[in-house]
Design a protein around this motif. Sequence first.
Motif, PDB file in Angstrom:
ATOM      1  N   UNK A  31      11.326 -55.316 -43.551  1.00 17.49           N
ATOM      2  CA  UNK A  31      11.609 -54.598 -42.309  1.00 17.49           C
ATOM      3  C   UNK A  31      10.947 -55.339 -41.169  1.00 17.49           C
ATOM      4  N   UNK A  32      11.754 -55.754 -40.187  1.00 18.00           N
ATOM      5  CA  UNK A  32      11.241 -56.642 -39.150  1.00 18.00           C
ATOM      6  C   UNK A  32      11.860 -56.309 -37.796  1.00 18.00           C
ATOM      7  N   UNK A  33      11.233 -56.821 -36.736  1.00 15.80           N
ATOM      8  CA  UNK A  33      11.791 -56.743 -35.383  1.00 15.80           C
ATOM      9  C   UNK A  33      12.910 -57.777 -35.291  1.00 15.80           C
ATOM     10  N   UNK A  34      14.097 -57.390 -34.852  1.00 17.97           N
ATOM     11  CA  UNK A  34      15.194 -58.366 -34.794  1.00 17.97           C
ATOM     12  C   UNK A  34      14.944 -59.431 -33.740  1.00 17.97           C
ATOM     13  N   UNK A  35      15.581 -60.564 -33.925  1.00 17.51           N
ATOM     14  CA  UNK A  35      15.495 -61.624 -32.927  1.00 17.51           C
ATOM     15  C   UNK A  35      16.127 -61.163 -31.611  1.00 17.51           C
ATOM     16  N   UNK A  36      15.511 -61.473 -30.477  1.00 14.44           N
ATOM     17  CA  UNK A  36      16.180 -61.206 -29.199  1.00 14.44           C
ATOM     18  C   UNK A  36      17.476 -62.006 -29.124  1.00 14.44           C
ATOM     19  N   UNK A  37      18.532 -61.365 -28.643  1.00 13.08           N
ATOM     20  CA  UNK A  37      19.837 -62.012 -28.540  1.00 13.08           C
ATOM     21  C   UNK A  37      19.953 -62.621 -27.147  1.00 13.08           C
ATOM     22  N   UNK A  38      20.288 -63.911 -27.098  1.00 18.18           N
ATOM     23  CA  UNK A  38      20.314 -64.649 -25.837  1.00 18.18           C
ATOM     24  C   UNK A  38      21.691 -65.274 -25.639  1.00 18.18           C
ATOM     25  N   UNK A  39      22.185 -65.158 -24.416  1.00 14.53           N
ATOM     26  CA  UNK A  39      23.417 -65.847 -24.028  1.00 14.53           C
ATOM     27  C   UNK A  39      23.072 -66.853 -22.934  1.00 14.53           C
ATOM     28  N   UNK A  40      23.589 -68.064 -23.046  1.00 15.45           N
ATOM     29  CA  UNK A  40      23.329 -69.135 -22.086  1.00 15.45           C
ATOM     30  C   UNK A  40      24.578 -69.352 -21.242  1.00 15.45           C
ATOM     31  N   UNK A  41      24.414 -69.309 -19.921  1.00 17.19           N
ATOM     32  CA  UNK A  41      25.509 -69.566 -18.988  1.00 17.19           C
ATOM     33  C   UNK A  41      25.194 -70.842 -18.215  1.00 17.19           C
ATOM     34  N   UNK A  42      25.987 -71.871 -18.443  1.00 19.74           N
ATOM     35  CA  UNK A  42      25.769 -73.174 -17.803  1.00 19.74           C
ATOM     36  C   UNK A  42      26.631 -73.228 -16.550  1.00 19.74           C
ATOM     37  N   UNK A  43      25.977 -73.389 -15.398  1.00 13.23           N
ATOM     38  CA  UNK A  43      26.660 -73.401 -14.112  1.00 13.23           C
ATOM     39  C   UNK A  43      26.724 -74.821 -13.560  1.00 13.23           C
TER      40      UNK A  43
ATOM     41  N   UNK B 176      28.084 -58.909 -16.170  1.00 14.88           N
ATOM     42  CA  UNK B 176      28.359 -57.488 -16.393  1.00 14.88           C
ATOM     43  C   UNK B 176      28.931 -57.238 -17.787  1.00 14.88           C
ATOM     44  N   UNK B 177      29.505 -58.274 -18.407  1.00 10.66           N
ATOM     45  CA  UNK B 177      30.085 -58.099 -19.731  1.00 10.66           C
ATOM     46  C   UNK B 177      29.176 -58.501 -20.874  1.00 10.66           C
ATOM     47  N   UNK B 178      28.007 -59.042 -20.585  1.00  6.60           N
ATOM     48  CA  UNK B 178      27.127 -59.531 -21.649  1.00  6.60           C
ATOM     49  C   UNK B 178      26.344 -58.382 -22.272  1.00  6.60           C
ATOM     50  N   UNK B 179      26.209 -58.418 -23.602  1.00  9.06           N
ATOM     51  CA  UNK B 179      25.359 -57.432 -24.292  1.00  9.06           C
ATOM     52  C   UNK B 179      24.106 -58.083 -24.869  1.00  9.06           C
ATOM     53  N   UNK B 180      23.757 -59.263 -24.355  1.00 13.35           N
ATOM     54  CA  UNK B 180      22.554 -59.953 -24.810  1.00 13.35           C
ATOM     55  C   UNK B 180      21.307 -59.252 -24.288  1.00 13.35           C
ATOM     56  N   UNK B 181      20.193 -59.441 -24.988  1.00 12.59           N
ATOM     57  CA  UNK B 181      18.898 -58.963 -24.481  1.00 12.59           C
ATOM     58  C   UNK B 181      18.440 -59.808 -23.297  1.00 12.59           C
ATOM     59  N   UNK B 182      18.794 -61.095 -23.331  1.00 12.49           N
ATOM     60  CA  UNK B 182      18.406 -62.022 -22.273  1.00 12.49           C
ATOM     61  C   UNK B 182      19.574 -62.936 -21.975  1.00 12.49           C
ATOM     62  N   UNK B 183      19.901 -63.062 -20.688  1.00 13.11           N
ATOM     63  CA  UNK B 183      20.875 -64.045 -20.226  1.00 13.11           C
ATOM     64  C   UNK B 183      20.094 -65.161 -19.538  1.00 13.11           C
ATOM     65  N   UNK B 184      20.386 -66.400 -19.917  1.00 13.89           N
ATOM     66  CA  UNK B 184      19.751 -67.564 -19.297  1.00 13.89           C
ATOM     67  C   UNK B 184      20.826 -68.334 -18.548  1.00 13.89           C
ATOM     68  N   UNK B 185      20.615 -68.530 -17.247  1.00 14.70           N
ATOM     69  CA  UNK B 185      21.535 -69.330 -16.450  1.00 14.70           C
ATOM     70  C   UNK B 185      20.874 -70.655 -16.095  1.00 14.70           C
ATOM     71  N   UNK B 186      21.700 -71.675 -15.857  1.00 16.29           N
ATOM     72  CA  UNK B 186      21.182 -72.989 -15.478  1.00 16.29           C
ATOM     73  C   UNK B 186      21.775 -73.376 -14.134  1.00 16.29           C
TER      74      UNK B 186
ATOM     75  N   UNK C 236      16.795 -67.150 -14.573  1.00 11.16           N
ATOM     76  CA  UNK C 236      17.549 -68.189 -13.885  1.00 11.16           C
ATOM     77  C   UNK C 236      16.744 -69.469 -13.852  1.00 11.16           C
ATOM     78  N   UNK C 237      17.250 -70.508 -14.523  1.00  3.51           N
ATOM     79  CA  UNK C 237      16.571 -71.800 -14.568  1.00  3.51           C
ATOM     80  C   UNK C 237      17.148 -72.727 -13.509  1.00  3.51           C
TER      81      UNK C 237
END
Length: 449
Positions: free
Chosen positions: A217-229, A281-291, A339-340
């Motif tokens: 039983x563990x804490x799940x990995x944070x789900x991340x989506x990367x958006x490259x701009x 607005x459509x992402x269900x990730x825990x963290x969105x990373x933009x570049x 935002x990176x």
Amino acid sequence: MTARAVRTGDDAEDFDVEEVLALVKEDSGREDNTVPAPHSAPAPQPHAGHQAAPWPEARTVAERAGRSGARRAPVSVALDAALGLTLAAPLTALTDLPSFDTSAMDGWAVAGPGPWDVRDEGVLAGHAEPEALTDGEAVRIATGARIPPDTTAIIRSEHGRCDTQGRLHATREVGHGQDIRPRGQECRTGDQLLPVGTLVTPAVLGLAAAAGYDTVTAIPRPRVEVLVLGDELLTEGLPHDGLIRDALGPMLPSWLRALGAEVIGVRRLGDDAKALRKALTGSDADLVVTTGGTASGPVDHVHPTLERIGAELLVNGVKVRPGHPMLLARTKDGQHLVGLPGNPLAAVSGLLTLAEPLLRTLAARPAPEPLALPLQDAAHGHPYDTRLVPVSLRVDSAVPLHYNGPAMLRGIAAADALAVVPPGGARPGQEVELLDLPWAFAGIEVCFT
């Protein structure tokens, strides 16, 4: 060094060490690259509009943001998928370990004093309980095999010999119970083996399996989506006609996985404000990373888009070089955005400044132990901002590396860590904080999934 050696304002991300060195020489008449004493003169102060957060404060805000989103339900995870997760329930022994008396060595199980008559058939691991021994009797036994009832001791293969009549003689004194692992030697059923909050390492996986677990039983990995701009980015081939290769799309997913995240997608959006808004607005990730897109240029859409969707800006710029225009926002309940900047080394700075503490807290992973070493050479600093400099590590020092401009990856690709250089710079021998890279110390704490 005079105040004209640095550009303040939104374009200060392009701070050039070589330019500052040239001005230092001009102002001082020196022909070498020695750095002035870090606090030998009052540092130039930022102008009134400089509202970026101090680097330590930005990291604290990111940790706090992770805590606010860390109430995620624990999950049951198969052992082969649990590496790098954090235990959300104690690991309690489901059986005695070992679960039966077992031989610790290859050799003979013997009963009573010798010499001993040796049985024809031996005892192997994985077989049912063998027949009991009688005094003066021995049987060949393998490591891990069940001990026959009434066994006195195990004689190792190298500590016994058989005579011509097939009788076993010990070549060393035999102690009662030697080389026998008694049932429950390591633990008893119900013993707590590891507490909540333990990082699942390969050794933890082995212990869990030995104790009878198929899942933990563990804490799940944070789900991340990367958006490259960025419209200027190529995904293959050589740069041409004002277009450049995208370095962050290939680099960030692996780096984020090494920080304990599950990367659920990498999308290339170009400089399209509508596409960015739709993606956020459509992402269900825990963290969105933009570049890229975090400054105030004509195609920098991150700030306006965050405002349109009602996001809460938690960090709007950080007093760190490279990476000044990074940001952290809460986009909705349970979701954040980091935002990176678009320059590669500046993006690494943002990743370690904001994404790392947020992801670590979301995953309930322990904070790394503070690490500091003296610098072998001087590290040139920004007048009033923290500077992150790639370094290679020696036994007792850190060596600053060249090619450390905001757009460069050559230095970080050869680095073991990033040195946290205070405003004004650091002299040779001065101790500085180090941010270790997740793969730098022989794979310690790496979690590539």
